[in-house]
Design a protein around this motif. Structure first.
Motif, PDB file in Angstrom:
ATOM      1  N   LEU A 163       0.868  -1.185   0.000  1.00 51.84           N
ATOM      2  CA  LEU A 163       0.000   0.000   0.000  1.00 51.84           C
ATOM      3  C   LEU A 163       0.899   1.228   0.000  1.00 51.84           C
ATOM      4  O   LEU A 163       1.662   1.458   0.946  1.00 51.84           O
ATOM      5  N   LYS A 164       0.818   2.027  -1.059  1.00 47.48           N
ATOM      6  CA  LYS A 164       1.645   3.226  -1.182  1.00 47.48           C
ATOM      7  C   LYS A 164       0.820   4.442  -0.767  1.00 47.48           C
ATOM      8  O   LYS A 164      -0.208   4.733  -1.372  1.00 47.48           O
ATOM      9  N   VAL A 165       1.301   5.125   0.256  1.00 49.49           N
ATOM     10  CA  VAL A 165       0.593   6.275   0.824  1.00 49.49           C
ATOM     11  C   VAL A 165       1.478   7.505   0.707  1.00 49.49           C
ATOM     12  O   VAL A 165       2.651   7.483   1.084  1.00 49.49           O
ATOM     13  N   THR A 166       0.947   8.585   0.180  1.00 49.77           N
ATOM     14  CA  THR A 166       1.630   9.876   0.186  1.00 49.77           C
ATOM     15  C   THR A 166       0.843  10.806   1.108  1.00 49.77           C
ATOM     16  O   THR A 166      -0.390  10.847   1.059  1.00 49.77           O
ATOM     17  N   ALA A 167       1.552  11.514   1.973  1.00 50.60           N
ATOM     18  CA  ALA A 167       0.882  12.347   2.972  1.00 50.60           C
ATOM     19  C   ALA A 167       1.617  13.660   3.144  1.00 50.60           C
ATOM     20  O   ALA A 167       2.840  13.744   2.957  1.00 50.60           O
ATOM     21  N   ALA A 168       0.859  14.693   3.512  1.00 50.04           N
ATOM     22  CA  ALA A 168       1.464  15.980   3.845  1.00 50.04           C
ATOM     23  C   ALA A 168       2.465  15.778   4.973  1.00 50.04           C
ATOM     24  O   ALA A 168       2.197  15.029   5.925  1.00 50.04           O
ATOM     25  N   PRO A 169       3.648  16.407   4.895  1.00 46.62           N
ATOM     26  CA  PRO A 169       4.724  16.118   5.854  1.00 46.62           C
ATOM     27  C   PRO A 169       4.331  16.277   7.317  1.00 46.62           C
ATOM     28  O   PRO A 169       4.713  15.447   8.156  1.00 46.62           O
ATOM     29  N   ALA A 170       3.599  17.333   7.658  1.00 44.78           N
ATOM     30  CA  ALA A 170       3.252  17.555   9.068  1.00 44.78           C
ATOM     31  C   ALA A 170       2.402  16.410   9.596  1.00 44.78           C
ATOM     32  O   ALA A 170       2.589  15.940  10.727  1.00 44.78           O
ATOM     33  N   PHE A 171       1.461  15.937   8.800  1.00 36.99           N
ATOM     34  CA  PHE A 171       0.605  14.819   9.212  1.00 36.99           C
ATOM     35  C   PHE A 171       1.420  13.531   9.288  1.00 36.99           C
ATOM     36  O   PHE A 171       1.273  12.737  10.238  1.00 36.99           O
ATOM     37  N   ALA A 172       2.269  13.313   8.286  1.00 37.94           N
ATOM     38  CA  ALA A 172       3.097  12.103   8.273  1.00 37.94           C
ATOM     39  C   ALA A 172       4.010  12.054   9.500  1.00 37.94           C
ATOM     40  O   ALA A 172       4.124  11.023  10.176  1.00 37.94           O
ATOM     41  N   ASN A 173       4.658  13.187   9.801  1.00 32.15           N
ATOM     42  CA  ASN A 173       5.602  13.224  10.918  1.00 32.15           C
ATOM     43  C   ASN A 173       4.913  13.066  12.267  1.00 32.15           C
ATOM     44  O   ASN A 173       5.429  12.389  13.168  1.00 32.15           O
ATOM     45  N   ALA A 174       3.754  13.697  12.423  1.00 34.39           N
ATOM     46  CA  ALA A 174       3.089  13.690  13.721  1.00 34.39           C
ATOM     47  C   ALA A 174       2.249  12.446  13.956  1.00 34.39           C
ATOM     48  O   ALA A 174       2.008  12.078  15.111  1.00 34.39           O
ATOM     49  N   ALA A 198       4.938  17.573   0.378  1.00 33.51           N
ATOM     50  CA  ALA A 198       4.033  18.728   0.366  1.00 33.51           C
ATOM     51  C   ALA A 198       3.411  18.936  -1.003  1.00 33.51           C
ATOM     52  O   ALA A 198       2.455  19.690  -1.153  1.00 33.51           O
ATOM     53  N   THR A 199       3.946  18.266  -2.011  1.00 27.97           N
ATOM     54  CA  THR A 199       3.425  18.395  -3.372  1.00 27.97           C
ATOM     55  C   THR A 199       2.144  17.578  -3.518  1.00 27.97           C
ATOM     56  O   THR A 199       2.072  16.438  -3.065  1.00 27.97           O
ATOM     57  N   VAL A 200       1.141  18.168  -4.147  1.00 29.69           N
ATOM     58  CA  VAL A 200      -0.087  17.435  -4.441  1.00 29.69           C
ATOM     59  C   VAL A 200       0.184  16.542  -5.652  1.00 29.69           C
ATOM     60  O   VAL A 200       0.249  17.018  -6.777  1.00 29.69           O
ATOM     61  N   VAL A 201       0.376  15.266  -5.391  1.00 34.84           N
ATOM     62  CA  VAL A 201       0.783  14.354  -6.453  1.00 34.84           C
ATOM     63  C   VAL A 201      -0.434  13.832  -7.206  1.00 34.84           C
ATOM     64  O   VAL A 201      -1.534  13.749  -6.669  1.00 34.84           O
ATOM     65  N   ASP A 202      -0.213  13.498  -8.471  1.00 31.92           N
ATOM     66  CA  ASP A 202      -1.213  12.838  -9.291  1.00 31.92           C
ATOM     67  C   ASP A 202      -1.175  11.354  -8.952  1.00 31.92           C
ATOM     68  O   ASP A 202      -0.163  10.684  -9.153  1.00 31.92           O
ATOM     69  N   LEU A 203      -2.277  10.828  -8.418  1.00 32.19           N
ATOM     70  CA  LEU A 203      -2.284   9.430  -7.993  1.00 32.19           C
ATOM     71  C   LEU A 203      -1.984   8.487  -9.149  1.00 32.19           C
ATOM     72  O   LEU A 203      -1.309   7.470  -8.973  1.00 32.19           O
ATOM     73  N   GLU A 204      -2.493   8.810 -10.333  1.00 35.52           N
ATOM     74  CA  GLU A 204      -2.256   7.942 -11.487  1.00 35.52           C
ATOM     75  C   GLU A 204      -0.773   7.954 -11.875  1.00 35.52           C
ATOM     76  O   GLU A 204      -0.171   6.914 -12.108  1.00 35.52           O
ATOM     77  N   ASP A 209      -1.428   4.728  -3.918  1.00 35.47           N
ATOM     78  CA  ASP A 209      -2.783   4.199  -3.781  1.00 35.47           C
ATOM     79  C   ASP A 209      -3.709   5.174  -3.083  1.00 35.47           C
ATOM     80  O   ASP A 209      -4.902   5.232  -3.382  1.00 35.47           O
ATOM     81  N   VAL A 210      -3.169   5.925  -2.140  1.00 39.56           N
ATOM     82  CA  VAL A 210      -3.992   6.827  -1.336  1.00 39.56           C
ATOM     83  C   VAL A 210      -3.134   7.995  -0.875  1.00 39.56           C
ATOM     84  O   VAL A 210      -1.908   7.877  -0.776  1.00 39.56           O
ATOM     85  N   ALA A 211      -3.775   9.141  -0.622  1.00 42.37           N
ATOM     86  CA  ALA A 211      -3.060  10.339  -0.181  1.00 42.37           C
ATOM     87  C   ALA A 211      -3.799  10.981   0.978  1.00 42.37           C
ATOM     88  O   ALA A 211      -5.029  10.878   1.087  1.00 42.37           O
ATOM     89  N   VAL A 212      -3.034  11.644   1.848  1.00 37.12           N
ATOM     90  CA  VAL A 212      -3.607  12.485   2.897  1.00 37.12           C
ATOM     91  C   VAL A 212      -3.190  13.912   2.574  1.00 37.12           C
ATOM     92  O   VAL A 212      -2.001  14.241   2.596  1.00 37.12           O
ATOM     93  N   ARG A 213      -4.171  14.753   2.247  1.00 39.82           N
ATOM     94  CA  ARG A 213      -3.883  16.102   1.765  1.00 39.82           C
ATOM     95  C   ARG A 213      -4.481  17.153   2.690  1.00 39.82           C
ATOM     96  O   ARG A 213      -5.563  16.966   3.250  1.00 39.82           O
ATOM     97  N   LEU A 214      -3.761  18.261   2.821  1.00 39.78           N
ATOM     98  CA  LEU A 214      -4.241  19.413   3.577  1.00 39.78           C
ATOM     99  C   LEU A 214      -4.857  20.394   2.591  1.00 39.78           C
ATOM    100  O   LEU A 214      -4.211  20.829   1.646  1.00 39.78           O
ATOM    101  N   SER A 215      -6.122  20.734   2.815  1.00 38.83           N
ATOM    102  CA  SER A 215      -6.820  21.580   1.849  1.00 38.83           C
ATOM    103  C   SER A 215      -7.936  22.346   2.537  1.00 38.83           C
ATOM    104  O   SER A 215      -8.528  21.879   3.518  1.00 38.83           O
ATOM    105  N   ALA A 216      -8.228  23.543   1.988  1.00 39.05           N
ATOM    106  CA  ALA A 216      -9.336  24.341   2.504  1.00 39.05           C
ATOM    107  C   ALA A 216     -10.677  23.864   1.945  1.00 39.05           C
ATOM    108  O   ALA A 216     -11.728  24.229   2.466  1.00 39.05           O
ATOM    109  N   GLY A 217     -10.651  23.067   0.890  1.00 41.49           N
ATOM    110  CA  GLY A 217     -11.879  22.556   0.298  1.00 41.49           C
ATOM    111  C   GLY A 217     -11.675  21.144  -0.205  1.00 41.49           C
ATOM    112  O   GLY A 217     -10.549  20.629  -0.233  1.00 41.49           O
ATOM    113  N   ARG A 218     -12.756  20.505  -0.609  1.00 45.64           N
ATOM    114  CA  ARG A 218     -12.685  19.130  -1.081  1.00 45.64           C
ATOM    115  C   ARG A 218     -11.832  19.044  -2.341  1.00 45.64           C
ATOM    116  O   ARG A 218     -12.098  19.738  -3.320  1.00 45.64           O
ATOM    117  N   PRO A 219     -10.799  18.196  -2.341  1.00 47.20           N
ATOM    118  CA  PRO A 219      -9.993  18.025  -3.553  1.00 47.20           C
ATOM    119  C   PRO A 219     -10.850  17.535  -4.713  1.00 47.20           C
ATOM    120  O   PRO A 219     -11.773  16.727  -4.526  1.00 47.20           O
TER     121      PRO A 219
END
Length: 362
Positions: A163-174, A198-204, A209-219
Motif C-alpha cells: 500500500l503506497k501512501v503519500t501524505a502531507a509532511p506535518a501529518f506524516a511526521n506527527a 508537500a506536493t499534491v501528487v497525481d495518484l495515477e 494508492d492513497v493520499a492524505v492532503r491538507l486543503s481548505a476545500g474538497r480536492p
C-alpha cells in the motif's frame, strides 16, 4: 396442420409430423407422400432458423468492426473535454489535470474540429455544453469510469501486498510515521510504504494508492473524505512564550501560512487581541511553519492535533488558551471507486479508527 418453428417449439413440429404420418399412412401411397412433404418442411424450417441466427451474428460482428476500426481523436483531448464539461470551466479543468488553460482550450478546439461541431458555448468565466457536448459528455464520462475500474483491478492484482501512501509532511511526521508498524500488525500481509510530500501528487502518475492532503476545500477529480478538521492555536518555544507574555504581540514574529492567509486574523478576532503590530514571516507549508516554530523563529498558528507531541515533550508551548476552527482540513484521497474496496478500504478503516480513538495524534 404443420408447425414450422425453432427452439423449444421444434418438438411440436416432430409431434405433428408423427400424427400426420399415421393419418397419411392409412391411405396408402398418400402416406409416403405426406412423410416426404413433412421432411421437406422440417428441413426448410431448420435452414431458415440457422440462416437467421448466422445473419444476426454477422451483423453484430460487422458493427463491432465498424466501432473498433473507426478512427478516434487522441485520449488527451477527451480527458480535457471531460474535465471542462464536469467543472464548467477551462481554468478549473486545467488545475484538475495539471495543464495550462491554453492547453485545455487547444485540445478541446482540436476535438471540435475533428467532429465538426461546437461542444461548448464560451462565456467570460464559465463554459456551457452545447447539445452535442451534452451527448458526448455522457459517453466520455462512462468510458473514463470503465477505464478507472479496469485500471484499479489491474493495480490490485499486480501488487496486492503493498500500500503506497503519500501524505502531507506535518501529518506524516506527527501521526503516520510512528504508526506504520501498528498498521502492518493489524493488517497481516500488507506492507505500508509512506512518502511525506508537500506536493499534491497525481495518484495515477505517481503510483500511490492513497493520499492524505491538507486543503481548505474538497480536492477535485478524486474520491475525498474529510478525516481531520483542524482546531488551531498559537504555539512557540518556551523562550518565545516568555517574550510574548512580557512584551505582547509586537515583540514576536507571527508565522503566517500561505494556505490559510487569514488564519491569524480569525484567531485575533476570536481572542479579542489587537494583532496589527509585530513582524510576520510567511511559510509555504504547515510543516515549514511547525519547523520554524520549533527553531524559535516565531509563533505558529498550528493545529493542536499535530502540535500535541511537541507540547507533551515541552519543545513547544501554547501561550494562549484561545483556539479557532481552521478553514483547513486533512482529507483522505483515492481514485474514484477505490475508497471502499481492497487495501485502500483497509487503510481507510484503520486510519479513521485511530483518529477516533485518540483526541489528538500522539
Amino acid at each position: 396442420m404443420w408447425f414450422v418453428s425453432s427452439g423449444a417449439s421444434g418438438s411440436r413440429v416432430r409431434q405433428a409430423s408423427s400424427r400426420s404420418t399415421r393419418a397419411w399412412s392409412a391411405k396408402g401411397t398418400r402416406g409416403r407422400r405426406g412423410v416426404s412433404v413433412m421432411a421437406r418442411w422440417c428441413r426448410l424450417a431448420r435452414r431458415t432458423t440457422n440462416e437467421t441466427a448466422a445473419s444476426k451474428v454477422n451483423s453484430v460482428h460487422s458493427k463491432a468492426a465498424m466501432v473498433t476500426t473507426h478512427p478516434l481523436p487522441p485520449l488527451e483531448q477527451f480527458r480535457a473535454f471531460e474535465a471542462a464539461a464536469r467543472l464548467g470551466s477551462f481554468q478549473a479543468a486545467a488545475r484538475s489535470i495539471h495543464l495550462t488553460p491554453s492547453a485545455i482550450s487547444h485540445r478541446i478546439r482540436a476535438l471540435e474540429t475533428f467532429y465538426g461541431v461546437a461542444l461548448f458555448v464560451r462565456g467570460h468565466r464559465r463554459v456551457e455544453l452545447t447539445e452535442a457536448g451534452q451527448a458526448l459528455q455522457a459517453s466520455v464520462a462512462l468510458a473514463f469510469l470503465e477505464l478507472q475500474r479496469g485500471a484499479a483491478a489491474l493495480r490490485q492484482a499486480r501488487d496486492p501486498s503493498i500500500l503506497k501512501v503519500t501524505a502531507a509532511p506535518a501529518f506524516a511526521n506527527a501521526f503516520l510515521t510512528r504508526r506504520i508498524q501498528a498498521f502492518e500488525s493489524a493488517n497481516p500481509g500488507l506492507e505500508l510504504q509512506l512518502e511525506a510530500s508537500a506536493t499534491v501528487v497525481d495518484l495515477e502518475a505517481s503510483g500511490a494508492d492513497v493520499a492524505v492532503r491538507l486543503s481548505a476545500g474538497r480536492p477535485a477529480d478524486v474520491d475525498a473524505e474529510r478525516i481531520l478538521p483542524l482546531v488551531a492555536g498559537p504555539v512557540c518555544t518556551p523562550a518565545l512564550a516568555t517574550v510574548l507574555r512580557r512584551e505582547g504581540w509586537p515583540g514576536v514574529t507571527r508565522l503566517r501560512l500561505r494556505l490559510d492567509p487569514k488564519g491569524w486574523d480569525a484567531w485575533f478576532a476570536r481572542a479579542g487581541v489587537d494583532g496589527a503590530p509585530g513582524r510576520e514571516l510567511w511559510c509555504d507549508s504547515l510543516n515549514d511553519a511547525m519547523q520554524a516554530a520549533l527553531e524559535g523563529a516565531g509563533v505558529a498558528l498550528a493545529p493542536l492535533a499535530l502540535a500535541t507531541p511537541h507540547l507533551r515533550t515541552g519543545r513547544l508551548e501554547a501561550p494562549c488558551a484561545e483556539t479557532v476552527r481552521s478553514k483547513l482540513s486533512y482529507w483522505l484521497v483515492s481514485r474514484h471507486g477505490e475508497a471502499r474496496t481492497g487495501k485502500v478500504a483497509r487503510f481507510r478503516r484503520w486510519l479513521k479508527a485511530e483518529l477516533a480513538e485518540a483526541e489528538a495524534p500522539a
